[in-house]
Design a protein around this motif. Structure first.
Motif, PDB file in Angstrom:
ATOM      1  N   VAL A  13       6.421 -36.360  84.481  1.00  0.00           N
ATOM      2  CA  VAL A  13       5.980 -36.479  83.082  1.00  0.00           C
ATOM      3  C   VAL A  13       6.059 -35.125  82.393  1.00  0.00           C
ATOM      4  CG1 VAL A  13       4.054 -37.070  81.547  1.00  0.00           C
ATOM      5  CG2 VAL A  13       4.568 -38.515  83.536  1.00  0.00           C
ATOM      6  N   LEU A  14       5.647 -34.076  83.072  1.00  0.00           N
ATOM      7  CA  LEU A  14       5.731 -32.739  82.487  1.00  0.00           C
ATOM      8  C   LEU A  14       7.174 -32.318  82.235  1.00  0.00           C
ATOM      9  CD1 LEU A  14       2.930 -31.020  84.569  1.00  0.00           C
ATOM     10  CD2 LEU A  14       2.920 -31.334  82.083  1.00  0.00           C
ATOM     11  N   GLY A  15       8.108 -32.925  82.953  1.00  0.00           N
ATOM     12  CA  GLY A  15       9.518 -32.593  82.800  1.00  0.00           C
ATOM     13  C   GLY A  15      10.263 -33.406  81.750  1.00  0.00           C
ATOM     14  N   ILE A  16       9.597 -34.373  81.140  1.00  0.00           N
ATOM     15  CA  ILE A  16      10.259 -35.149  80.078  1.00  0.00           C
ATOM     16  C   ILE A  16      10.433 -34.227  78.878  1.00  0.00           C
ATOM     17  CG2 ILE A  16      10.128 -37.136  78.528  1.00  0.00           C
ATOM     18  CD1 ILE A  16       8.267 -38.459  80.645  1.00  0.00           C
ATOM     19  N   PRO A  17      11.675 -34.037  78.437  1.00  0.00           N
ATOM     20  CA  PRO A  17      11.917 -33.093  77.339  1.00  0.00           C
ATOM     21  C   PRO A  17      11.248 -33.500  76.022  1.00  0.00           C
ATOM     22  CG  PRO A  17      13.973 -33.688  78.432  1.00  0.00           C
ATOM     23  CD  PRO A  17      12.912 -34.621  78.939  1.00  0.00           C
ATOM     24  N   TYR A  18      10.933 -32.505  75.247  1.00  0.00           N
ATOM     25  CA  TYR A  18      10.409 -32.684  73.895  1.00  0.00           C
ATOM     26  C   TYR A  18      11.347 -33.628  73.134  1.00  0.00           C
ATOM     27  CZ  TYR A  18       8.647 -31.178  69.285  1.00  0.00           C
ATOM     28  OH  TYR A  18       8.104 -31.133  68.033  1.00  0.00           O
ATOM     29  N   GLY A  19      10.775 -34.609  72.465  1.00  0.00           N
ATOM     30  CA  GLY A  19      11.573 -35.532  71.665  1.00  0.00           C
ATOM     31  C   GLY A  19      12.240 -36.639  72.451  1.00  0.00           C
ATOM     32  N   GLN A  20      11.904 -36.765  73.734  1.00  0.00           N
ATOM     33  CA  GLN A  20      12.477 -37.812  74.575  1.00  0.00           C
ATOM     34  C   GLN A  20      11.356 -38.647  75.187  1.00  0.00           C
ATOM     35  OE1 GLN A  20      15.935 -38.384  75.058  1.00  0.00           O
ATOM     36  NE2 GLN A  20      15.944 -36.980  73.321  1.00  0.00           N
ATOM     37  N   PRO A  56       2.122 -34.538  78.617  1.00  0.00           N
ATOM     38  CA  PRO A  56       2.648 -35.317  77.487  1.00  0.00           C
ATOM     39  C   PRO A  56       2.731 -36.812  77.818  1.00  0.00           C
ATOM     40  CG  PRO A  56       4.451 -34.214  78.607  1.00  0.00           C
ATOM     41  CD  PRO A  56       3.168 -33.770  79.284  1.00  0.00           C
ATOM     42  N   TRP A  57       1.588 -37.412  78.075  1.00  0.00           N
ATOM     43  CA  TRP A  57       1.472 -38.825  78.450  1.00  0.00           C
ATOM     44  C   TRP A  57       2.144 -39.738  77.430  1.00  0.00           C
ATOM     45  CZ3 TRP A  57      -0.764 -41.706  74.719  1.00  0.00           C
ATOM     46  CH2 TRP A  57      -1.545 -41.011  73.783  1.00  0.00           C
ATOM     47  N   TYR A  58       2.139 -39.323  76.188  1.00  0.00           N
ATOM     48  CA  TYR A  58       2.638 -40.154  75.094  1.00  0.00           C
ATOM     49  C   TYR A  58       4.154 -40.325  75.142  1.00  0.00           C
ATOM     50  CZ  TYR A  58       3.317 -35.441  73.342  1.00  0.00           C
ATOM     51  OH  TYR A  58       3.685 -34.118  73.229  1.00  0.00           O
ATOM     52  N   ASP A  76      -1.502 -46.065  67.972  1.00  0.00           N
ATOM     53  CA  ASP A  76      -1.185 -45.346  66.732  1.00  0.00           C
ATOM     54  C   ASP A  76      -1.089 -43.847  66.994  1.00  0.00           C
ATOM     55  OD1 ASP A  76      -1.073 -47.667  65.202  1.00  0.00           O
ATOM     56  OD2 ASP A  76      -3.194 -47.559  64.649  1.00  0.00           O
ATOM     57  N   LEU A  77      -1.969 -43.318  67.839  1.00  0.00           N
ATOM     58  CA  LEU A  77      -1.906 -41.899  68.198  1.00  0.00           C
ATOM     59  C   LEU A  77      -0.605 -41.602  68.943  1.00  0.00           C
ATOM     60  CD1 LEU A  77      -3.017 -39.025  68.590  1.00  0.00           C
ATOM     61  CD2 LEU A  77      -4.237 -39.890  70.622  1.00  0.00           C
ATOM     62  N   GLN A  78      -0.233 -42.459  69.880  1.00  0.00           N
ATOM     63  CA  GLN A  78       0.997 -42.248  70.634  1.00  0.00           C
ATOM     64  C   GLN A  78       2.200 -42.242  69.689  1.00  0.00           C
ATOM     65  OE1 GLN A  78       1.759 -45.043  73.809  1.00  0.00           O
ATOM     66  NE2 GLN A  78       3.364 -43.761  74.676  1.00  0.00           N
ATOM     67  N   LEU A  82       4.748 -39.046  68.987  1.00  0.00           N
ATOM     68  CA  LEU A  82       6.188 -39.156  69.200  1.00  0.00           C
ATOM     69  C   LEU A  82       6.957 -38.815  67.921  1.00  0.00           C
ATOM     70  CD1 LEU A  82       6.292 -42.360  71.415  1.00  0.00           C
ATOM     71  CD2 LEU A  82       6.865 -40.025  72.118  1.00  0.00           C
ATOM     72  N   ILE A  83       6.498 -39.322  66.804  1.00  0.00           N
ATOM     73  CA  ILE A  83       7.154 -39.025  65.524  1.00  0.00           C
ATOM     74  C   ILE A  83       7.089 -37.530  65.243  1.00  0.00           C
ATOM     75  CG2 ILE A  83       6.944 -39.337  63.019  1.00  0.00           C
ATOM     76  CD1 ILE A  83       6.221 -42.301  63.644  1.00  0.00           C
ATOM     77  N   SER A  84       5.978 -36.881  65.602  1.00  0.00           N
ATOM     78  CA  SER A  84       5.850 -35.436  65.368  1.00  0.00           C
ATOM     79  C   SER A  84       6.869 -34.641  66.172  1.00  0.00           C
ATOM     80  CB  SER A  84       4.427 -34.948  65.681  1.00  0.00           C
ATOM     81  OG  SER A  84       4.220 -34.858  67.084  1.00  0.00           O
TER      82      SER A  84
END
Length: 101
Positions: A13-20, A56-58, A76-78, A82-84
Motif C-alpha cells: 500500500v505504501l508503494g502505490i504511486p501518488y495518483g494511482q 495511503p489506504w484511500y 466521500d473522504l476517500q 483521490l481527486i486531490s
C-alpha cells in the motif's frame, strides 16, 4: 492475520504511486497472499489513528474500480483524497488510467 501479513500488505500500500489506485485483491496478490482481498480490507479498516495518516489506504479500491468505503461512512473522504491526487472518475468508477489492478 499475523504480523508478516500486516507488514507485507502495508509495504504494498505504501508503494502505490501518488495518483494511482490498486484493488484489495491486487494488494493481496502483490503482498504474496492471493485470495486475501477481504483480509486486506479488514486490515486497512482497522488501522489505528496513529497509523492511518501514514498509510495511503484511500488508494485501495474494489476490483470494479469503485469505492467500497461508503458503507463505513468514509467513501466521500476517500473520493475527495483521490481527486486531490488527480485521480479522475468515470461516473462512480476510477478511470482506467489510474488503476494498477
Amino acid at each position: 492475520m499475523d504480523d508478516a501479513f500486516r507488514k507485507s500488505v502495508l509495504q504494498v500500500v505504501l508503494g502505490i504511486p501518488y495518483g494511482q489506485t490498486m484493488s484489495y485483491g491486487g494488494v493481496a496478490l502483490e503482498a504474496g497472499y492471493p485470495g486475501y482481498a477481504r483480509h486486506v480490507g479488514n486490515l486497512l479498516a482497522g488501522l489505528s489513528e496513529e497509523d492511518a495518516p501514514e498509510v495511503p489506504w484511500y488508494r485501495v479500491i474494489n476490483a470494479s474500480r469503485g469505492i467500497s468505503t461508503y458503507r463505513r461512512g468514509i467513501g466521500d473522504l476517500q473520493r475527495k483524497l483521490l481527486i486531490s491526487e488527480g485521480v479522475s472518475f468515470k461516473g462512480e468508477k476510477i478511470a482506467k488510467e489510474h488503476f494498477l489492478g
